[in-house]
Every structure is written in C-alpha cells, then in structure tokens.
Design an enzyme around this catalytic site. Sequence first.
Site, PDB file in Angstrom:
ATOM      1  CG  HIS A 307     -16.813  20.604  27.918  1.00 56.58           C
ATOM      2  ND1 HIS A 307     -17.175  19.594  28.732  1.00 56.58           N
ATOM      3  CD2 HIS A 307     -16.790  21.673  28.702  1.00 56.58           C
ATOM      4  CE1 HIS A 307     -17.071  19.951  29.899  1.00 56.58           C
ATOM      5  NE2 HIS A 307     -16.632  21.089  30.156  1.00 56.58           N
ATOM      6  CG  ASP A 365     -14.284  27.254  29.712  1.00 55.37           C
ATOM      7  OD1 ASP A 365     -14.513  27.876  30.761  1.00 55.37           O
ATOM      8  OD2 ASP A 365     -14.175  26.351  29.497  1.00 55.37           O
TER       9      ASP A 365
END
Length: 430
Positions: A307, A365
């Site tokens: 991330h 995600d």
Amino acid sequence: MAETKTATLTLDGKTYELPVLSPTSGPDVLDIRKLYSQAGVFTYDPGFTSTASCDSTITYIDGDKGELQHRGYPIDQLASQSHYLEVCYLLLYGELPTKAELEKFETTITRHTMIHEQMHYFFRGFRRDSHPMATMVGVVGAMSAFYHDSTDVNDPRQREIASHRLIAKMPTIAAMAYKYSIGQPFVYPRNDLDYAANFIHMCFAVPAEEYKVDPILARAMDRIFTLHADHEQNASTSTVRLASSSGANPFACIAAGIACLWGPAHGGANQACLEMLKEIGTVDRIPEFIARAKDKNDPFRLMGFGHRVYKNMDPRATVMKESADEVLELLGVENNPLLQVAKELEKIALSDPYFIEKKLFPNVDFYSGIILEAMGFPTSMFTPIFALSRTVGWISQWKEQLGDPQMKIGRPRQLYLGEGLRDYTPIDER
C-alpha cells in the site's frame, strides 16, 4: 494545533521564520501560508505527498505503524464491535452515539433510501453496457436537479438533509446501476432490512421469488462498508474538498469524488486485483507470476499487495481477512478457480521471504475483491461498492471544510517550464 517552534529558511541571503504546527498525532507541519507573500517563492510537491492541504479532526493514519483511526478509535475495534451506520454517525458528528441517537439516525437513513421515481428515467438513458460507475457519476450529479431543498451549502439544516440523503440513497443508486447493467428490474429498498442486507437484497433479489440475505454475507458487506468509510486526504476526498471549496452543491461534490475514485490506481484497485487473478488463471501458474513479480525487468506487478501509505500490514486487511475466511467457508472455493488462486497466493505472500522483506502484505483490496467475487458481484461493481462505502467519509470531510473559517477556494500553484514571452506571428509569415 499548537505553534510550538519555528523553522528558519535562508534564501538569497535573507532569512524567514516559518511557524511549525504540532498535530495531535503525526509529524510536525511547516506552515508556509505566508511564504509567497514574504519571500516570493512557491513550494514544489507533485502529488502533494509532503503537503497538508487542510487540518482535520476526522481520520488519522500512521503508515509506518499500520494504524488507522476514526475520531481516535482504531479501525479494528470499529470493524469488530461496531457496524457501518454507527461508524457513519461517528464520522459525521465526532462521537459515538447513544442508543437513542443511533436508533434515530438509523431510522432517518432507512426512511430516505428510496429515490425520486422520475430518476428511473436517468438510468434508461444509459446504454445497457455502460459501466456502473459511469451511471453513478451521472445519477448522483443529477440529484441536485431533484432535491432543491438541500443544495444551499450555507444552510446547516440543508447540509444535514443532503448528508442523510446521500448516505441513504447511494446503495439504492448503486444497486439500480447494477440491475440496469444486467437487464433485470429494479428492486426497491426495504425498511425491514439493515443497511448492508438491504443493499444485497436490492442487488440479488428478483420480483418473481423471495430472496433471503444470509447474515454472514450481510456482516461481510457491512465490514466492507466500514473499512472503506474514510481514509484521510486521499485523491477522491481531496477532489471532494476541492470541488466544495468553490461552493458547489453537495451532490456535485460527491459526483466529483465518484469520478476520481473510478481510477484504477484508487478505487479500481480491487477490480485490478481480480483481473490479475484471472490472468494467473490456475494455481499451478502462480510460481511463474511470482517469479515475474520479483523480476525488476518485468513490468508485471502483483495487484492487491502492499500500500502506498501503509509501510506495514494494512490494518483494514487484517479484519477483512476474517470476513473473507467466513465467506469462503460459507460459499466454498472448490468450484471457483479464481478463489483457489487467491487463497494460494495469499499463503505464499504471507510466508515468502521476498514478500515479507518488501512488506508486500495482502491489502484491503485483495480481500474485499475475494469477498465480492465469492458473493457473485462482477468486477464492474467493485468500485461502485467502494463509492457507496466512502460516501460518508466524503460527506464528513465536506461538512468539516464548510465549517472551517480558514476555508478558501483551492488554487494550487505550478512550476512553469513552458516558453517564455514571445510575439504573435501572423499566419502567412510562419
């Protein structure tokens, strides 16, 4: 926000004192608001990665530690002990509600889930194969044409009504966009279902027969909503704030946020993750793609790992993994090659020294994409679900900005590198 010290900037033999602001949490912030007027220079920060565009009391992220807090509450506590509408109340009003406050808020949201009947014609104006995000951008922007009594941003009561309407109607709009894309009739919201169950029902029920929402799936969906509710000053939130700074109505501002979220580098990340799993195809091909991911000369990248903000485990992913395990246990992965690939890839990523060293942990995600795939949503619906989840965050940031006495229209500067001044040449002399 206390000014505790100053920093000294020396430029062309002159020195300038810059105030240093100390936040509740996080690094100190250099206050450069008067830099241009005093020194005649701008700062240069593409992507605003080192620039605070506002002050806020809503959400705090510590990427190094892997922490996410809403109004001071850790996301893992909210996701495991609270539920989405309670988190909505917290984001909007700053404190957890009492039982009476929560019941009143839930009732208000529940009784505003229907949309104006004439808005159905908007959906029918889109082609059947339109991406649901295209539909949502158009329909949400068009809400300002139907709800004139909540477009005056200077009226606190109208701001409140607009906030409730957007939170309540976004699941209905997202579900209608989905139903329209697959040629099925719209399913109206039901007041006897909670927020997440109602959304699932509107997406998967049909008029011909009764449809019961499994509580495990409803809980997983509620967690997806909760874990995506707000994430500080990301691209779409900054877009909402920038649109709001011009005085635009709330529906236009949220439509702008949806448009920004559509990008694959932002809200489309979980869709990109599932498309990557489809590219891998079967479990036996995973080593090939792992090797490609480790090859610096290969453009292939593993989506759903790591991330930009979190340099450690994404705190939302830890909670989302629990839901993914529950959903997959309920629905199974045996007959879904995509989910088999996902589970094997997750196992490798959590044990392979390369992934651990690079801190390429599965992110939110990755797990949300697995859950939505297992529940039967097409990848085209992943970003619309993200949009309806993030709506409350956008609204909370929008409300906060409108109440900020320091608010002014956003106007970033630039480092101009084009041609210098030159005279116009008539066309017959060129």
